[in-house]
Design a protein around this motif. Structure first.
Motif, PDB file in Angstrom:
ATOM      1  N   LYS A  73       0.925  -1.184   0.082  1.00  0.00           N
ATOM      2  CA  LYS A  73      -0.062   0.040   0.130  1.00  0.00           C
ATOM      3  C   LYS A  73       0.917   1.348   0.112  1.00  0.00           C
ATOM      4  CE  LYS A  73      -3.618   2.105   2.659  1.00  0.00           C
ATOM      5  NZ  LYS A  73      -4.148   2.287   4.036  1.00  0.00           N
ATOM      6  N   LEU A  74       2.086   1.309   0.801  1.00  0.00           N
ATOM      7  CA  LEU A  74       2.815   2.234   0.824  1.00  0.00           C
ATOM      8  C   LEU A  74       3.515   2.674  -0.404  1.00  0.00           C
ATOM      9  CD1 LEU A  74       4.756   1.900   4.271  1.00  0.00           C
ATOM     10  CD2 LEU A  74       2.978   3.666   3.848  1.00  0.00           C
ATOM     11  N   GLU A 114      10.128  -2.255  -7.669  1.00  0.00           N
ATOM     12  CA  GLU A 114      10.230  -2.310  -6.476  1.00  0.00           C
ATOM     13  C   GLU A 114       9.037  -3.347  -5.767  1.00  0.00           C
ATOM     14  OE1 GLU A 114      10.408   1.924  -5.263  1.00  0.00           O
ATOM     15  OE2 GLU A 114      10.280   1.366  -3.009  1.00  0.00           O
ATOM     16  N   ALA A 160       1.829   9.350  -6.293  1.00  0.00           N
ATOM     17  CA  ALA A 160       2.297  11.004  -6.229  1.00  0.00           C
ATOM     18  C   ALA A 160       3.150  11.233  -7.424  1.00  0.00           C
ATOM     19  CB  ALA A 160       3.123  10.825  -5.035  1.00  0.00           C
ATOM     20  N   LYS A 161       3.985  10.260  -7.787  1.00  0.00           N
ATOM     21  CA  LYS A 161       5.056  10.434  -8.901  1.00  0.00           C
ATOM     22  C   LYS A 161       4.310  10.497 -10.240  1.00  0.00           C
ATOM     23  CE  LYS A 161       9.100   8.262  -6.778  1.00  0.00           C
ATOM     24  NZ  LYS A 161      10.147   9.026  -7.389  1.00  0.00           N
ATOM     25  N   GLU A 184       0.924   4.375  -3.004  1.00  0.00           N
ATOM     26  CA  GLU A 184       0.776   5.564  -2.718  1.00  0.00           C
ATOM     27  C   GLU A 184       2.105   6.574  -3.103  1.00  0.00           C
ATOM     28  OE1 GLU A 184      -1.977   5.116   1.341  1.00  0.00           O
ATOM     29  OE2 GLU A 184       0.291   5.711   1.512  1.00  0.00           O
ATOM     30  N   LYS A 185       3.201   5.841  -2.898  1.00  0.00           N
ATOM     31  CA  LYS A 185       4.497   6.661  -3.597  1.00  0.00           C
ATOM     32  C   LYS A 185       4.341   6.929  -4.873  1.00  0.00           C
ATOM     33  CE  LYS A 185       9.225   5.410  -4.090  1.00  0.00           C
ATOM     34  NZ  LYS A 185      10.697   4.431  -3.931  1.00  0.00           N
TER      35      LYS A 185
END
Lengths: 269, 95
Positions: B19-20, B90, B27-28, B23-24
């Motif tokens: 989930k993190l 990632e 934003a990008k 969200e990262k």
């Protein structure tokens, strides 16, 4: 047209906000490639991390508690509305000194035009706290915009919002009674949200928001640096059990000031 | 043998990390064009594919902005694929 980041730092109660700001300014240079202006009440402070240092007088202060500091501290958060007149940039991104920039996600903002916009959403990165606790305020459940991150272009609309913030701060007990939240401490987030609401005729859905969620590391968690300058380990407890996670290349709002001070000590920029 | 509670805890941690990451990379996906702010992704790309040469589209701030569809499409596609590839790489490291 000039564009840059502004940070406000006023030391007090043993938290070195100026050191935190200087450290984070280096992050801003590295990731966003824009100049950084520091607004401070310290008459003599100098640091090469800042492209401009603007001196101001100390505004009103309040007190707040940080779990990792373990005590109530002076919180010199008043007078934030003055940043509009003090910022040297035509387009300004104001961020809190503890909003750790670890990516280039915010870089596109400086090429965009919007009278004024702030971050609307915040989330607890540890998921220990409900999102609802963060994104509305007062018994009236007013939507909260975050003064952690505000972007504006110099002009009438932005000026109106900051003037409204000044009015709200000057009449804080009235607004606390109106929106039904505790009169102590003074909160810039609440003042900004009410100011944005006033400036937009109380049509909440027309208030421009920055499309970024603020990832908060609560002060009950500990953030530590790793060998990668933009990778942090977050340790916290859930039901008395230790838990940990890593953030890598993610901008994070580290609420725990002792965590930040340790990070800066271990990994100076 | 992994107990059910150990499995649940590891899946919880993995889900949290996933989930993190999402969200990262959300934003990008944001980028600037014609002084507006846009989010690269299937929605914008599909919209641009049906637009005439120039069009007026609503950006992330809710402002109508005149764009050259081909130009914006090229930028959006590049950003989208770049970030999706990074996200994929990632996420693979999490496994």
């Amino acid at each position: 047209m000039t564009a840059g980041v502004a940070m406000v730092a006023k030391n007090g109660s043993g938290i070195d906000y100026l050191a935190i700001a200087a450290w984070n300014a280096a992050n801003v240079h590295r990731h966003l490639g824009v100049p950084v202006a520091l607004i401070t009440d310290d008459a003599e402070y100098q640091h090469p991390a800042f492209d401009r240092i603007i001196r101001t007088t100390r505004g009103p202060s309040t007190r707040r508690h940080y779990a990792d500091v373990g005590t109530w501290v002076d919180w010199h958060n008043g007078g934030r509305h003055r940043v509009y007149e003090l910022s040297p940039w035509d387009r300004t991104l104001l961020i809190d000194v503890d909003y750790v920039v670890a990516s280039s996600a915010l870089k596109p903002l400086f090429e965009t035009r919007v009278p004024i916009a702030a971050a609307r959403w915040s989330t607890d990165i540890t998921e220990l706290n409900s999102i609802h606790a963060y994104n509305w305020f007062g018994a009236t459940k007013t939507p909260q915009w975050w003064a952690t991150m505000i972007y504006w272009e110099r002009g009438t609309q932005a000026e109106s919002v900051f003037q409204a913030m000044a009015m709200i701060e000057a009449n804080w007990p009235h607004y606390a009674a109106l929106y039904r939240f505790p009169v102590v401490p003074f909160r810039n987030d609440y003042a900004l949200s009410i100011a944005l609401s006033i400036a937009n005729g109380h049509h909440w859905d027309t208030i421009p928001s920055l499309p970024y969620t603020i990832a908060c590391v609560p002060d009950t968690a500990t953030a530590t640096a790793t060998r990668d300058p933009d990778r942090y380990r977050i340790d916290y407890e859930y039901r008395d059990r230790p838990r940990g996670l890593y953030t890598s290349g993610v901008d994070i709002h580290i609420m725990g000031k002792r965590s930040l001070e340790k990070i800066i000590e271990d990994h100076p920029r | 043998m992994t107990t059910l509670s150990e499995l649940t805890r590891s899946q919880l941690a993995r889900g949290h990390a996933k989930k993190l990451l999402a969200e990262k990379y959300q934003a990008k996906m944001n980028f600037a064009y014609a002084e507006g702010l846009w989010r690269a992704g299937p929605e914008l790309l599909v919209l641009l594919s049906v637009c005439p040469e120039t069009a007026v589209l609503e950006d992330l701030y809710g402002n109508p902005i005149r764009v050259t569809a081909a130009e914006l499409r090229a930028l959006a596609l590049e950003r989208w694929q770049e970030q999706m590839n990074a996200w994929h790489a990632e996420l693979d490291e999490l496994k």
